[in-house]
Enzyme design. Structure first.
Site, PDB file in Angstrom:
ATOM      1  N   TYR A  32       1.014  -1.227   0.074  1.00  0.00           N
ATOM      2  CA  TYR A  32      -0.126  -0.038   0.067  1.00  0.00           C
ATOM      3  C   TYR A  32       0.647   1.095  -0.163  1.00  0.00           C
ATOM      4  CZ  TYR A  32       1.319   0.976   4.573  1.00  0.00           C
ATOM      5  OH  TYR A  32       1.417   1.698   5.793  1.00  0.00           O
ATOM      6  N   ARG A  51       8.163   3.514  -4.967  1.00  0.00           N
ATOM      7  CA  ARG A  51       8.175   2.927  -3.675  1.00  0.00           C
ATOM      8  C   ARG A  51       7.451   1.969  -3.885  1.00  0.00           C
ATOM      9  NH1 ARG A  51       8.097   5.198   2.283  1.00  0.00           N
ATOM     10  NH2 ARG A  51       5.503   5.247   1.876  1.00  0.00           N
ATOM     11  N   ARG A  99      -7.752 -20.254  -0.606  1.00  0.00           N
ATOM     12  CA  ARG A  99      -6.302 -20.038   0.555  1.00  0.00           C
ATOM     13  C   ARG A  99      -5.970 -21.231   0.543  1.00  0.00           C
ATOM     14  NH1 ARG A  99      -4.749 -20.840   5.900  1.00  0.00           N
ATOM     15  NH2 ARG A  99      -4.583 -18.656   7.016  1.00  0.00           N
ATOM     16  N   HIS A 101      -1.095 -21.343   1.035  1.00  0.00           N
ATOM     17  CA  HIS A 101      -0.200 -20.633   1.408  1.00  0.00           C
ATOM     18  C   HIS A 101       0.356 -19.603  -0.223  1.00  0.00           C
ATOM     19  CE1 HIS A 101      -1.135 -21.145   5.600  1.00  0.00           C
ATOM     20  NE2 HIS A 101      -0.276 -20.333   6.022  1.00  0.00           N
ATOM     21  N   LYS A 146       6.531  -1.974   2.213  1.00  0.00           N
ATOM     22  CA  LYS A 146       5.536  -1.927   3.172  1.00  0.00           C
ATOM     23  C   LYS A 146       4.725  -2.437   2.902  1.00  0.00           C
ATOM     24  CE  LYS A 146       2.699   3.810   3.367  1.00  0.00           C
ATOM     25  NZ  LYS A 146       3.573   3.601   4.409  1.00  0.00           N
ATOM     26  N   GLU A 178      13.306   2.709  14.228  1.00  0.00           N
ATOM     27  CA  GLU A 178      12.050   4.022  13.520  1.00  0.00           C
ATOM     28  C   GLU A 178      10.491   4.010  14.564  1.00  0.00           C
ATOM     29  OE1 GLU A 178      10.895   2.866   9.638  1.00  0.00           O
ATOM     30  OE2 GLU A 178      10.156   0.333  10.356  1.00  0.00           O
ATOM     31  N   LEU A 202      11.117   1.562   7.157  1.00  0.00           N
ATOM     32  CA  LEU A 202      10.877   1.815   5.944  1.00  0.00           C
ATOM     33  C   LEU A 202      11.230   3.479   5.434  1.00  0.00           C
ATOM     34  CD1 LEU A 202       8.283   1.306   3.598  1.00  0.00           C
ATOM     35  CD2 LEU A 202       7.273   3.407   5.092  1.00  0.00           C
TER      36      LEU A 202
END
Length: 280
Positions: A32, A51, A99, A101, A146, A178, A202
């Site tokens: 995101y 990014r 579903r 993995h 991110k 951070e 990040l």
């Protein structure tokens, strides 16, 4: 009507639904970005999209549209919703599949959604400064991506809230990394320090902007790690993020940073950042 961007189309909010087998919903398998809107203009949009593309590459996911197309569409989303000051939230997941993995087959399309939100600038906090606490950094080792896997950040932010603090400043064995949703800067003897852009943090867009502003203001800046002891003894501390901009930290763990007010170099950087916003 509130407009939502969904897989390349603009739709009304009440028509958007998340499938229960969306991999973002089940695995956090996605990425995101959050863009700031100033006077209906997106700030540092190219840097955010670069990014986003890097994050996609790091998790082996293909973005369905080009950066140029996304930039155009995000601008249109802001205009359609008539947002003056706020944010755009953009999310991409690996798609909807049974579903399992492992990755789904390559013909499963990614799911992309974006929406806007009114959000005033935190001017009062930026003028007065805020409090922070120090906590152990217990997140995974790919904080440079991110991704949607934010449970560690959520728990850190909740801990800060429970202690009446604005932010949780995280550290690994005493080395500051951070914040839960921010980058951390320390100023000592007129020199600016921040953790290097490794896999442990990040590389924030506002962080990068501040590094450039330091150079423009001829401030000595070092991408070098520092300890929890050093941050408590710092002359000034501030955090940066898209939504918090340059936020002075006046107290950490109930200990004043310097005189307990925003320091002169932090204020100088805030003033320089303000000029950048006005130039958008």
């Amino acid at each position: 009507m509130t407009w939502i961007y969904h897989n390349g189309e603009f739709k009304s909010r009440d028509t958007i639904h998340v499938d229960i087998e969306d991999r973002g919903y089940q695995f956090g398998d996605g990425i995101y970005e959050v863009f700031r809107i100033y006077d209906q203009q997106l700030f540092e949009v190219d840097a955010h999209l670069q990014r986003l593309e890097r994050s996609a590459n790091e998790i082996k996911m293909h973005l369905p549209v080009s950066r140029d197309t996304l930039a155009r569409d995000m601008h249109e989303l802001v205009q359609r919703n008539d947002i003056l000051n706020g944010i755009v939230y953009l999310q991409v997941t690996r798609g909807v599949a049974a579903r399992y993995h492992g990755f789904p087959s390559s013909d499963v399309p990614t799911q992309m959604v974006a929406y806007v939100k009114n959000m005033p600038r935190p001017t009062e906090d930026m003028q007065q400064g805020v409090n922070a606490i120090l906590i152990d950094d217990s997140r995974w080792l790919r904080c440079d991506i991110k991704s949607l896997n934010l449970l560690g950040n959520v728990l850190a932010k909740q801990t800060a809230s429970e202690h009446g603090a604005f932010e949780a400043i995280q550290h690994r064995d005493g080395t500051v990394t951070e914040g839960s949703s921010s980058n951390v800067f320390m100023i000592q003897n007129g020199k600016v320090y921040t953790h290097p852009a490794t896999n442990l943090i990040l590389n924030g867009i506002t962080r990068l902007k501040v590094l450039k502003l330091c150079q423009q203001l001829q401030l000595e800046v070092y991408e070098k790690s520092f300890s929890t002891e050093e941050i408590l003894d710092a002359d000034e501390v501030f955090i940066t993020s898209t939504t918090s901009e340059i936020m002075p930290i006046k107290r950490v763990n109930d200990q004043d940073i310097g005189p307990g007010i925003p320091g002169p170099l932090t204020v100088k950087l805030q003033e320089a950042f303000e000029k950048e916003i006005q130039a958008v």
